[in-house]
Motif scaffolding. Structure first.
Motif, PDB file in Angstrom:
ATOM      1  N   ILE A 237       3.425  -1.982  12.308  1.00 28.73           N
ATOM      2  CA  ILE A 237       3.925  -0.654  11.929  1.00 28.73           C
ATOM      3  C   ILE A 237       4.150  -0.588  10.418  1.00 28.73           C
ATOM      4  N   PHE A 238       4.472  -1.719   9.812  1.00 29.57           N
ATOM      5  CA  PHE A 238       4.638  -1.741   8.355  1.00 29.57           C
ATOM      6  C   PHE A 238       3.287  -1.610   7.656  1.00 29.57           C
ATOM      7  N   GLU A 239       2.256  -2.173   8.256  1.00 32.89           N
ATOM      8  CA  GLU A 239       0.899  -1.991   7.720  1.00 32.89           C
ATOM      9  C   GLU A 239       0.503  -0.521   7.812  1.00 32.89           C
ATOM     10  N   ALA A 240       0.852   0.120   8.919  1.00 37.75           N
ATOM     11  CA  ALA A 240       0.561   1.550   9.077  1.00 37.75           C
ATOM     12  C   ALA A 240       1.322   2.358   8.031  1.00 37.75           C
ATOM     13  N   LEU A 241       2.556   1.983   7.766  1.00 38.93           N
ATOM     14  CA  LEU A 241       3.340   2.680   6.755  1.00 38.93           C
ATOM     15  C   LEU A 241       2.731   2.499   5.368  1.00 38.93           C
ATOM     16  N   ASP A 242       2.271   1.291   5.073  1.00 40.69           N
ATOM     17  CA  ASP A 242       1.598   1.052   3.788  1.00 40.69           C
ATOM     18  C   ASP A 242       0.356   1.927   3.660  1.00 40.69           C
ATOM     19  N   ASP A 243      -0.440   1.982   4.730  1.00 40.79           N
ATOM     20  CA  ASP A 243      -1.647   2.820   4.732  1.00 40.79           C
ATOM     21  C   ASP A 243      -1.292   4.296   4.566  1.00 40.79           C
TER      22      ASP A 243
ATOM     23  N   GLU B 143       1.356   5.525   3.127  1.00 38.08           N
ATOM     24  CA  GLU B 143       1.842   5.777   1.767  1.00 38.08           C
ATOM     25  C   GLU B 143       0.663   5.942   0.799  1.00 38.08           C
ATOM     26  N   VAL B 144      -0.343   5.078   0.932  1.00 38.73           N
ATOM     27  CA  VAL B 144      -1.519   5.182   0.074  1.00 38.73           C
ATOM     28  C   VAL B 144      -2.237   6.511   0.303  1.00 38.73           C
ATOM     29  N   ALA B 145      -2.418   6.884   1.583  1.00 36.06           N
ATOM     30  CA  ALA B 145      -3.090   8.147   1.908  1.00 36.06           C
ATOM     31  C   ALA B 145      -2.296   9.339   1.393  1.00 36.06           C
ATOM     32  N   TRP B 146      -0.980   9.294   1.528  1.00 33.73           N
ATOM     33  CA  TRP B 146      -0.121  10.387   1.036  1.00 33.73           C
ATOM     34  C   TRP B 146      -0.246  10.532  -0.474  1.00 33.73           C
ATOM     35  N   LEU B 147      -0.220   9.409  -1.172  1.00 34.72           N
ATOM     36  CA  LEU B 147      -0.311   9.459  -2.637  1.00 34.72           C
ATOM     37  C   LEU B 147      -1.657  10.003  -3.094  1.00 34.72           C
ATOM     38  N   SER B 148      -2.715   9.731  -2.305  1.00 34.74           N
ATOM     39  CA  SER B 148      -4.027  10.254  -2.658  1.00 34.74           C
ATOM     40  C   SER B 148      -4.311  11.573  -1.954  1.00 34.74           C
ATOM     41  N   ALA B 149      -3.295  12.078  -1.215  1.00 30.72           N
ATOM     42  CA  ALA B 149      -3.356  13.369  -0.509  1.00 30.72           C
ATOM     43  C   ALA B 149      -4.543  13.479   0.429  1.00 30.72           C
ATOM     44  N   GLN B 150      -4.712  12.479   1.288  1.00 32.28           N
ATOM     45  CA  GLN B 150      -5.778  12.505   2.294  1.00 32.28           C
ATOM     46  C   GLN B 150      -5.275  13.158   3.557  1.00 32.28           C
TER      47      GLN B 150
END
Length: 74
Positions: free
Chosen positions: A59-65, A67-74
């Protein structure tokens, strides 16, 4: 409040992705069912909440993913 380049808070972005068929969607569904979760929740606040709840590594890996997607607005 922390937002991405589109001005969207992490929590609000995550909730919009509850229908995804991947780990981010799973995380979003869990967040949606948590009465503590707010649209203004930051990735670090959610990370802390998951740690306190005894969540496992995936679940922490999903959160990391997410966060990256949110920052790049995917």
């Amino acid at each position: 409040m922390q937002t991405n380049e589109q001005g969207e808070a992490f929590g609000a972005w995550l909730l919009r992705h509850a229908k995804r068929e991947d780990w981010i969607g799973t995380l979003a569904k869990q967040a949606k069912s948590d009465p503590w979760f707010r649209a203004a929740t930051t990735p670090n606040e959610l990370r802390k909440r998951l740690q306190e709840a005894g969540a496992e590594g995936d679940i922490f890996e999903a959160l990391d993913d997410a966060e990256v997607a949110w920052l790049s607005a995917q």
